[in-house]
Design an enzyme around this catalytic site. Sequence first.
Site, PDB file in Angstrom:
ATOM      1  CB  CYS A 131      -0.955  -0.002   1.198  1.00 30.77           C
ATOM      2  SG  CYS A 131      -0.230  -0.607   2.725  1.00 30.77           S
ATOM      3  CG  HIS A 243      -0.879   4.089   4.614  1.00 34.32           C
ATOM      4  ND1 HIS A 243      -1.599   3.711   5.719  1.00 34.32           N
ATOM      5  CD2 HIS A 243      -0.339   2.951   4.110  1.00 34.32           C
ATOM      6  CE1 HIS A 243      -1.507   2.388   5.863  1.00 34.32           C
ATOM      7  NE2 HIS A 243      -0.760   1.904   4.900  1.00 34.32           N
TER       8      HIS A 243
HETATM    9  N1  LIG Z   1      -4.686  -3.588   4.764  1.00 31.60           N
HETATM   10  C1  LIG Z   1      -3.953  -3.028   3.817  1.00 31.60           C
HETATM   11  O1  LIG Z   1      -3.872  -1.787   3.691  1.00 31.60           O
HETATM   12  C2  LIG Z   1      -3.236  -3.885   2.840  1.00 31.60           C
HETATM   13  C3  LIG Z   1      -2.756  -3.298   1.706  1.00 31.60           C
HETATM   14  C4  LIG Z   1      -2.094  -4.076   0.785  1.00 31.60           C
HETATM   15  C5  LIG Z   1      -1.910  -5.407   1.041  1.00 31.60           C
HETATM   16  N2  LIG Z   1      -2.380  -5.971   2.173  1.00 31.60           N
HETATM   17  C6  LIG Z   1      -2.166  -7.403   2.399  1.00 31.60           C
HETATM   18  O2  LIG Z   1      -3.392  -8.105   2.267  1.00 31.60           O
HETATM   19  C7  LIG Z   1      -3.411  -9.202   3.167  1.00 31.60           C
HETATM   20  C8  LIG Z   1      -4.661  -9.125   4.041  1.00 31.60           C
HETATM   21  O3  LIG Z   1      -4.720  -7.893   4.706  1.00 31.60           O
HETATM   22  P1  LIG Z   1      -6.012  -7.479   5.526  1.00 31.60           P
HETATM   23  O4  LIG Z   1      -5.704  -6.122   6.028  1.00 31.60           O
HETATM   24  O5  LIG Z   1      -7.252  -7.701   4.755  1.00 31.60           O
HETATM   25  O6  LIG Z   1      -5.967  -8.534   6.757  1.00 31.60           O
HETATM   26  P2  LIG Z   1      -7.160  -9.009   7.722  1.00 31.60           P
HETATM   27  O7  LIG Z   1      -8.135  -7.932   7.937  1.00 31.60           O
HETATM   28  O8  LIG Z   1      -6.473  -9.590   8.896  1.00 31.60           O
HETATM   29  O9  LIG Z   1      -7.884 -10.184   6.908  1.00 31.60           O
HETATM   30  C9  LIG Z   1      -7.247 -11.404   6.604  1.00 31.60           C
HETATM   31  C10 LIG Z   1      -8.161 -12.239   5.712  1.00 31.60           C
HETATM   32  O10 LIG Z   1      -7.452 -13.419   5.333  1.00 31.60           O
HETATM   33  C11 LIG Z   1      -8.256 -14.555   5.684  1.00 31.60           C
HETATM   34  N3  LIG Z   1      -7.431 -15.683   6.062  1.00 31.60           N
HETATM   35  C12 LIG Z   1      -6.531 -15.766   7.061  1.00 31.60           C
HETATM   36  N4  LIG Z   1      -6.013 -17.007   7.127  1.00 31.60           N
HETATM   37  C13 LIG Z   1      -6.614 -17.734   6.144  1.00 31.60           C
HETATM   38  C14 LIG Z   1      -6.527 -19.082   5.712  1.00 31.60           C
HETATM   39  N5  LIG Z   1      -5.711 -19.965   6.292  1.00 31.60           N
HETATM   40  N6  LIG Z   1      -7.306 -19.472   4.664  1.00 31.60           N
HETATM   41  C15 LIG Z   1      -8.150 -18.600   4.070  1.00 31.60           C
HETATM   42  N7  LIG Z   1      -8.278 -17.310   4.436  1.00 31.60           N
HETATM   43  C16 LIG Z   1      -7.516 -16.885   5.462  1.00 31.60           C
HETATM   44  C17 LIG Z   1      -9.069 -14.075   6.854  1.00 31.60           C
HETATM   45  O11 LIG Z   1     -10.193 -14.934   7.000  1.00 31.60           O
HETATM   46  P3  LIG Z   1     -10.848 -15.257   8.458  1.00 31.60           P
HETATM   47  O12 LIG Z   1     -11.723 -14.087   8.773  1.00 31.60           O
HETATM   48  O13 LIG Z   1     -11.606 -16.503   8.195  1.00 31.60           O
HETATM   49  O14 LIG Z   1      -9.716 -15.422   9.420  1.00 31.60           O
HETATM   50  C18 LIG Z   1      -9.449 -12.684   6.394  1.00 31.60           C
HETATM   51  O15 LIG Z   1     -10.488 -12.748   5.453  1.00 31.60           O
HETATM   52  C19 LIG Z   1      -2.090  -9.143   3.947  1.00 31.60           C
HETATM   53  O16 LIG Z   1      -1.159  -9.997   3.313  1.00 31.60           O
HETATM   54  C20 LIG Z   1      -1.679  -7.713   3.794  1.00 31.60           C
HETATM   55  O17 LIG Z   1      -0.282  -7.546   3.887  1.00 31.60           O
HETATM   56  C21 LIG Z   1      -3.056  -5.237   3.079  1.00 31.60           C
END
Ligand SMILES: NC(=O)c1ccc[n+]([C@@H]2O[C@H](COP(=O)([O-])OP(=O)(O)OC[C@H]3O[C@@H](n4cnc5c(N)ncnc54)[C@H](OP(=O)(O)O)[C@@H]3O)[C@@H](O)[C@H]2O)c1
Length: 356
Positions: A131, A243
Site C-alpha cells: 500500500c 496513509h
Molecule cells: N490492509 C492493507 O492496507 C493492505 C494493503 C495491501 C496489502 N495488504 C495485504 O493483504 C493481506 C490481508 O490484509 P487485511 O488487512 O485484509 O488482513 P485481515 O483484515 O487480517 O484479513 C485477513 C483475511 O485473510 C483470511 N485468512 C486468514 N487465514 C486464512 C486461511 N488460512 N485461509 C483462508 N483465508 C484466510 C481471513 O479470513 P478469516 O476471517 O476466516 O480469518 C481474512 O479474510 C495481507 O497480506 C496484507 O499484507 C493489506
Amino acid sequence: MGFTVAVVGATGNVGREMLTTLAERDFPADNVVALASSRSIGKEVSFGEDDILKVQGLDTFDFRGIDIVLSSPGAKVSAAFAPRATKAGAVVIDNTSCFRMEPEVPLVVPEVNPEAIAQCTRRGIIANPNCSTIQMVVALKPLHDIARVKRVVVATYQSVSGAGRASMDELFNQTRSIYVNDPVKPEHFTKQIAFNVIPHCDIFMDDGSTKEEWKMAVETRKILDPDIAVTATCVRVPVFIGHGEAVNVEFERQLSEEDARAALRRAPGVTVVDHRADEGYVTPAEAAGEDQVYVSRIRRDPTVPYGLNMWVVADNLRKGAALNAIQIAEILVRDHFGGRGGGKPSNVRPLRRPAR
Ligand SMILES: NC(=O)c1ccc[n+]([C@@H]2O[C@H](COP(=O)([O-])OP(=O)(O)OC[C@H]3O[C@@H](n4cnc5c(N)ncnc54)[C@H](OP(=O)(O)O)[C@@H]3O)[C@@H](O)[C@H]2O)c1
C-alpha cells in the site's frame, strides 16, 4: 456473459473493500464467490448495497470455472493456494507480499506500468504492490516522466488498517482503555499504538531496516525504474484508515514547483490540493473512502540542486489495495480476456440480485 470472480480473504479489511469496490465500479461479474478460512465458513459478507454472500472455505474450494481471483489472505496462505487456482485456469491478482518480487510475476500499478499486466501469462499471477509503495509511485510517475527521479527519501505515517482488522480493534480498545484508566496491553503491535507512534512496520531485516522499508525500495524499482534509489522510514500511527507520506525527491534535471504541480494535476489518479494556508492540504481522515492519491505541500528542497518535497495521502484499503487490484482486473478483462466471460461452474452460486 460476465466473469466469475473469487475474493479470497473476503472477511478481512482488504477483502471487504474488494467486494465494495467490485460492486461500486460495476465490474462485469456474473458470479462472485467469497472465500476465507474455515473459521468463517457460513458467515455472511455484504456485496454492494444489496447482496449478501455466504463465505466458503478456501481449503476445499474447487477453482474450476473461476476467471479471476482477488486475493488477500496473507502471504503464507497465498503461497499455498495460488498454484491450485492458476492450475484450474484462474488468473490470481494477489495483494500479499508473496509473489511481488518474483521475476516472472508482474507487479502492477495501472497508472504507472499497465503494460506489465501482459506478463501474467507466464505464471497466471499478478501482484499488487504494498500500500505505501502504490500511493508513492502514482505521485512519482508524472514527475519521473519529465525530470527523472534519482533518489527518494520517504517517511510514512501508516494507519492501523494496513495491519489488518485485528489491529484496528487494538487501536480502538487501547484508546478506550486509556480513557477509562484500564491497563494497555499490546497484542498485534509491539508497543502501545493509542496516543503513540511506532517506527516499526513488518519484521526487522539484517541491515536494521524493516521489511516494509525494504518493500518500498525494491517495489518502486520494479514498477517505475530500476535506477531509482529509495530510502524509507515506515511508522505506524494511531489513525484508522489512510496513509500519509512525507516524500523528498531528488531529480536528474531541473523541475520547478509550478511544473511539478501542473504535471501532477494532469496525472491519472492524482488530485493536487496545495494551498499554502490553513486547510490547504489533505490529511488521511479526509482521504479515507476516496479513490484518489492526494498530493499537497509541494515545495522546493533547497539543499540539493534539483529537489522537491511533497506530502502524499491515500486510502490504503482502496488505492493501496482493493481499488488497485480491481483496476488491474478491469484491464485484464478488457485487453486480455477479450471482454468475454468465463463458464458458470456448479460450485459458484449466481448472485442474488434484488428486483429494482
Ligand atoms: N490492509 C492493507 O492496507 C493492505 C494493503 C495491501 C496489502 N495488504 C495485504 O493483504 C493481506 C490481508 O490484509 P487485511 O488487512 O485484509 O488482513 P485481515 O483484515 O487480517 O484479513 C485477513 C483475511 O485473510 C483470511 N485468512 C486468514 N487465514 C486464512 C486461511 N488460512 N485461509 C483462508 N483465508 C484466510 C481471513 O479470513 P478469516 O476471517 O476466516 O480469518 C481474512 O479474510 C495481507 O497480506 C496484507 O499484507 C493489506
